[in-house]
Design an enzyme around this catalytic site. Structure first.
Site, PDB file in Angstrom:
ATOM      1  N   GLY A 101       0.816  -1.212   0.000  1.00 58.79           N
ATOM      2  CA  GLY A 101       0.000   0.000   0.000  1.00 58.79           C
ATOM      3  C   GLY A 101       0.848   1.260   0.000  1.00 58.79           C
ATOM      4  O   GLY A 101       0.377   2.347  -0.323  1.00 58.79           O
ATOM      5  N   ARG A 102       2.084   1.117   0.415  1.00 61.88           N
ATOM      6  CA  ARG A 102       2.966   2.284   0.403  1.00 61.88           C
ATOM      7  C   ARG A 102       4.404   1.876   0.142  1.00 61.88           C
ATOM      8  O   ARG A 102       5.339   2.594   0.471  1.00 61.88           O
ATOM      9  CB  ARG A 102       2.863   3.045   1.706  1.00 61.88           C
ATOM     10  CG  ARG A 102       3.069   2.184   2.935  1.00 61.88           C
ATOM     11  CD  ARG A 102       3.147   3.046   4.130  1.00 61.88           C
ATOM     12  NE  ARG A 102       3.097   2.260   5.342  1.00 61.88           N
ATOM     13  CZ  ARG A 102       3.302   2.779   6.528  1.00 61.88           C
ATOM     14  NH1 ARG A 102       3.586   4.055   6.640  1.00 61.88           N
ATOM     15  NH2 ARG A 102       3.251   2.027   7.593  1.00 61.88           N
ATOM     16  N   LYS A 121       9.697   2.812   0.746  1.00 57.67           N
ATOM     17  CA  LYS A 121       8.513   2.765   1.599  1.00 57.67           C
ATOM     18  C   LYS A 121       8.064   4.195   1.885  1.00 57.67           C
ATOM     19  O   LYS A 121       8.808   4.963   2.489  1.00 57.67           O
ATOM     20  CB  LYS A 121       8.833   2.035   2.897  1.00 57.67           C
ATOM     21  CG  LYS A 121       7.626   1.851   3.816  1.00 57.67           C
ATOM     22  CD  LYS A 121       7.964   0.903   4.948  1.00 57.67           C
ATOM     23  CE  LYS A 121       6.818   0.765   5.932  1.00 57.67           C
ATOM     24  NZ  LYS A 121       7.158  -0.195   6.998  1.00 57.67           N
ATOM     25  N   GLY A 134      -0.453   6.167   1.309  1.00 52.89           N
ATOM     26  CA  GLY A 134       0.771   5.706   0.651  1.00 52.89           C
ATOM     27  C   GLY A 134       2.036   6.336   1.200  1.00 52.89           C
ATOM     28  O   GLY A 134       3.124   6.147   0.659  1.00 52.89           O
ATOM     29  N   ARG A 184      14.449   0.339   1.393  1.00 51.96           N
ATOM     30  CA  ARG A 184      14.703  -0.961   2.015  1.00 51.96           C
ATOM     31  C   ARG A 184      15.376  -1.894   1.013  1.00 51.96           C
ATOM     32  O   ARG A 184      15.149  -1.788  -0.194  1.00 51.96           O
ATOM     33  CB  ARG A 184      13.385  -1.600   2.482  1.00 51.96           C
ATOM     34  CG  ARG A 184      12.609  -0.711   3.425  1.00 51.96           C
ATOM     35  CD  ARG A 184      11.628  -1.509   4.228  1.00 51.96           C
ATOM     36  NE  ARG A 184      10.493  -2.035   3.467  1.00 51.96           N
ATOM     37  CZ  ARG A 184       9.415  -2.574   4.049  1.00 51.96           C
ATOM     38  NH1 ARG A 184       9.361  -2.684   5.371  1.00 51.96           N
ATOM     39  NH2 ARG A 184       8.410  -3.022   3.330  1.00 51.96           N
ATOM     40  N   ARG A 191       6.277 -12.411   1.169  1.00 49.84           N
ATOM     41  CA  ARG A 191       5.669 -12.640   2.495  1.00 49.84           C
ATOM     42  C   ARG A 191       4.808 -13.899   2.466  1.00 49.84           C
ATOM     43  O   ARG A 191       4.376 -14.336   1.391  1.00 49.84           O
ATOM     44  CB  ARG A 191       4.764 -11.440   2.832  1.00 49.84           C
ATOM     45  CG  ARG A 191       5.507 -10.115   2.839  1.00 49.84           C
ATOM     46  CD  ARG A 191       4.584  -8.950   2.423  1.00 49.84           C
ATOM     47  NE  ARG A 191       5.389  -7.737   2.232  1.00 49.84           N
ATOM     48  CZ  ARG A 191       5.635  -6.852   3.186  1.00 49.84           C
ATOM     49  NH1 ARG A 191       5.090  -7.000   4.368  1.00 49.84           N
ATOM     50  NH2 ARG A 191       6.399  -5.802   2.948  1.00 49.84           N
ATOM     51  N   ASP A 262       1.047 -11.166   6.794  1.00 47.87           N
ATOM     52  CA  ASP A 262       1.563 -10.308   5.717  1.00 47.87           C
ATOM     53  C   ASP A 262       2.860  -9.620   6.132  1.00 47.87           C
ATOM     54  O   ASP A 262       3.488  -8.958   5.318  1.00 47.87           O
ATOM     55  CB  ASP A 262       0.512  -9.265   5.301  1.00 47.87           C
ATOM     56  CG  ASP A 262      -0.014  -8.462   6.484  1.00 47.87           C
ATOM     57  OD1 ASP A 262      -0.600  -9.071   7.394  1.00 47.87           O
ATOM     58  OD2 ASP A 262       0.174  -7.239   6.510  1.00 47.87           O
ATOM     59  N   ASP A 272       9.114  -5.452   8.162  1.00 49.78           N
ATOM     60  CA  ASP A 272       8.095  -4.462   8.530  1.00 49.78           C
ATOM     61  C   ASP A 272       8.188  -4.035   9.999  1.00 49.78           C
ATOM     62  O   ASP A 272       7.458  -4.524  10.859  1.00 49.78           O
ATOM     63  CB  ASP A 272       6.676  -4.976   8.212  1.00 49.78           C
ATOM     64  CG  ASP A 272       6.343  -4.773   6.746  1.00 49.78           C
ATOM     65  OD1 ASP A 272       7.262  -4.451   5.968  1.00 49.78           O
ATOM     66  OD2 ASP A 272       5.168  -4.941   6.377  1.00 49.78           O
TER      67      ASP A 272
HETATM   68  P1  AMP Z   1       1.237  -2.910   8.265  1.00 47.04           P
HETATM   69  O1  AMP Z   1       0.358  -3.069   9.451  1.00 47.04           O
HETATM   70  O2  AMP Z   1       2.130  -1.702   8.318  1.00 47.04           O
HETATM   71  O3  AMP Z   1       2.017  -4.153   7.982  1.00 47.04           O
HETATM   72  O4  AMP Z   1       0.297  -2.631   7.018  1.00 47.04           O
HETATM   73  C1  AMP Z   1      -0.815  -3.438   6.666  1.00 47.04           C
HETATM   74  C2  AMP Z   1      -1.328  -3.043   5.314  1.00 47.04           C
HETATM   75  O5  AMP Z   1      -1.732  -1.671   5.298  1.00 47.04           O
HETATM   76  C3  AMP Z   1      -0.323  -3.191   4.182  1.00 47.04           C
HETATM   77  O6  AMP Z   1      -1.031  -3.602   3.041  1.00 47.04           O
HETATM   78  C4  AMP Z   1       0.201  -1.782   4.028  1.00 47.04           C
HETATM   79  O7  AMP Z   1       0.706  -1.551   2.744  1.00 47.04           O
HETATM   80  C5  AMP Z   1      -1.040  -0.966   4.285  1.00 47.04           C
HETATM   81  N1  AMP Z   1      -0.720   0.392   4.763  1.00 47.04           N
HETATM   82  C6  AMP Z   1      -0.257   0.759   5.987  1.00 47.04           C
HETATM   83  N2  AMP Z   1      -0.102   2.099   6.050  1.00 47.04           N
HETATM   84  C7  AMP Z   1      -0.475   2.599   4.858  1.00 47.04           C
HETATM   85  C8  AMP Z   1      -0.564   3.916   4.302  1.00 47.04           C
HETATM   86  N3  AMP Z   1      -0.222   4.993   5.001  1.00 47.04           N
HETATM   87  N4  AMP Z   1      -0.982   4.032   3.033  1.00 47.04           N
HETATM   88  C9  AMP Z   1      -1.350   2.963   2.315  1.00 47.04           C
HETATM   89  N5  AMP Z   1      -1.291   1.702   2.778  1.00 47.04           N
HETATM   90  C10 AMP Z   1      -0.876   1.515   4.034  1.00 47.04           C
HETATM   91 MG    MG Z   2       3.203  -4.742   6.734  1.00 47.95          MG
END
Ligand code: AMP
Ligand code: MG
Length: 500
Positions: A101-102, A121, A134, A184, A191, A262, A272
């Site tokens: 997502g980002r 990232k 993002g 990174r 994953r 994930d 992560d």
């Molecule tokens: P995480 O908990 O950081 O591992 O993120 C879980 C999911 O949310 C993953 O698909 C990330 O890419 C997405 N995600 C987290 N923060 C953001 C953000 N600010 N913008 C877009 N996607 C996000």
């Molecule tokens: Mg993650």
């Protein structure tokens, strides 16, 4: 790919990209996605050691086009950036499609140590951003940068971080913060959730292609195996790596905080960094993520959660195997691999030679004593190592260790057993080995916090200094002695949530 109108494309001869990485799997896996530029980019942190390892040019940090590239303000010709799709289980529940997502992948870089995937990232939204922006904020980017390199310095498998760039662009979290991008680096960012994604959609050919990619690109020892045997071997290998990773996390007191499927690497890398914490005072029940109300990802539960996550991976790989029994056997190998790795890790920390029956009880009783008094985990092990070395020629060597306990009689009783097990010989060399096993420096929350506060004020010196110390955590750094000390009172009030 939709190019952002302001986004120049450049030939970057110093960046030898190779098409044979993950992107080679095609657009079902790697969705072409351009970064969204950030204004007035500047360097926040540069990892010179990693630059050298990657064989990148010595003037990299002086190059404007490098700054632009690593902020997502420039594209490399012929190598479209992409986001990958994955799914996963979050906090024990099936969450469906997630994806990068980002994170934007630049592709695979040809390095002296083989291909390394590069990933930005925080470089803007992707088709998988869902409701997110993002972006990543400066605070969380510095935390990820430092933790990756601290982990590597400790000898624990992890994704790496090459640099952080920042921008005054505002990002809304609980407060308004500023944007940053972390670059990174890892041999692969695949994953568990990537496999879960294609399995849950019934895309079995894609599932197989992904598994074959991981084997051929990253696990050459399994390459000769064909058909179901290959995928059982893959599951076994991921299980073993994950078991070893968990033992290493536990031994150093690392709490990941968000062990969703994930966030689990198939190569057994720490991946992560969000609301993680290296323990200060020892507490097996410590929950570092303030959004984890049930304590699912508490420190002591991590190995069990890893095992649960491996079952999700096993389930996802089932369509590639014709029989459940060997898959279960591969997963079950965790039940012996983890305790064995943990026992060995703790024996190393204690400086014990060989394996004796009472060793596990010695460790368990020690952890109970540490827990009872919330003794600082890192300071304890470091002082114990020093004490063992000093005890070769001093009868008071263990006083500084004893001083860490409120219940001194408990420590004294334990210490008698310990010294008996340790034996009188070779205390000096044993102590020396322990000092190379038990780090002096870890990335305590308050150290990260101080570096972040200064960085927010435009001073990045502490980030850079911490990086150098954490990359050599077993060494003495006399000018930074204070960073090896106990956490101050205010450290316990730092709240780390998922918001990053
Ligand atoms: P995480 O908990 O950081 O591992 O993120 C879980 C999911 O949310 C993953 O698909 C990330 O890419 C997405 N995600 C987290 N923060 C953001 C953000 N600010 N913008 C877009 N996607 C996000
Ligand atoms: Mg993650």
């Amino acid at each position: 790919m939709l190019h952002h109108p302001e986004l120049p494309t450049a030939d970057l001869p110093w960046l030898p990209m190779n098409g044979a990485g993950f992107a080679n799997l095609g657009e079902t896996f790697a969705t072409p996605t351009a970064p969204t530029p950030l204004p007035a980019a500047h360097w926040v942190a540069c990892n010179e050691a990693l630059r050298i390892e990657l064989g990148l040019p010595s003037d990299l940090w002086q190059q404007q086009e490098a700054l632009a590239l690593f902020t997502g303000n420039r594209l490399t010709a012929n190598h479209p950036t992409y986001a990958s799709v994955y799914s996963g289980h979050q906090f024990g529940q099936w969450a469906g499609q997630l994806g990068d997502g980002r994170a934007l992948n630049l592709g695979a870089l040809q390095t002296p140590n083989g291909l390394q995937e590069l990933q930005l990232k925080g470089a803007g939204p992707t088709p998988y951003s869902r409701r997110g922006d993002g972006r990543a904020v400066l605070r969380s980017s510095i935390r990820e940068f430092l933790a990756s390199e601290a982990m590597h310095g400790l000898g624990i498998p992890t994704t790496r971080a090459l640099c952080v760039t920042g921008s005054p662009a505002q990002v809304r979290r609980e407060d308004i913060e500023t944007a940053a991008v972390v670059t990174r680096v890892a041999p692969s960012f695949v994953r568990f959730g990537h496999f879960e994604h294609f399995a849950s959609n019934g895309q079995i050919d894609e599932l197989r292609a992904l598994a074959d990619h991981v084997v051929t690109a990253h696990l050459p020892a399994l390459q000769d195996k064909q058909g179901p045997e290959r995928y059982v071997a893959l599951l076994h290998e991921v299980t073993q790596r994950t078991a070893h990773l968990m033992a290493q996390w536990q031994a150093v007191g690392f709490c990941h905080g968000v062990m969703n499927t994930d966030n689990m690497s198939v190569l057994g890398l720490t991946l992560d960094y969000g609301p993680y914490q290296y323990l200060d005072g020892f507490d097996a029940n410590h929950i570092c993520n303030h959004s984890d109300h049930q304590g699912r990802y508490a420190y002591a539960r991590q190995p069990q959660i890893a095992y649960w996550n491996l079952f999700c991976l096993g389930q996802a790989l089932m369509p590639l195997m014709d029989d459940q029994a060997p898959a279960l056997a591969a997963l079950e190998s965790f039940k012996t691999a983890f305790p064995a790795a943990m026992d060995q890790g703790m024996r190393h920390k204690l400086g014990l030679q060989g394996v004796l029956e009472g060793d596990r009880a010695l460790v368990e009783d020690l952890l109970q004593a540490l827990q009872q008094d919330r003794v600082d985990f890192t300071v304890f092990w470091r002082r114990l190592s020093m004490a063992v070395r000093e005890s070769a020629h001093s009868t008071h060597a263990f006083e500084p260790v004893r001083d860490l306990f409120m219940h001194r009689e408990v420590f004294d009783a334990w210490c008698v057993r310990y010294l008996e097990r340790l034996g009188a010989n070779k205390r000096q060399t044993t102590g020396d080995a322990m000092l190379r096993t038990n780090p002096k420096y870890i990335l305590r929350n308050h150290l990260g916090e101080l570096a972040i506060r200064q960085a927010k004020a435009g001073n990045f010196a502490m980030v850079q200094d911490l990086l150098l110390v954490l990359q050599a955590p077993f060494d003495e750094h006399p000018t930074h002695e204070a960073w090896a000390g106990l956490a101050p009172e205010w450290a316990s009030s730092i709240e780390i949530s998922c918001s990053s």
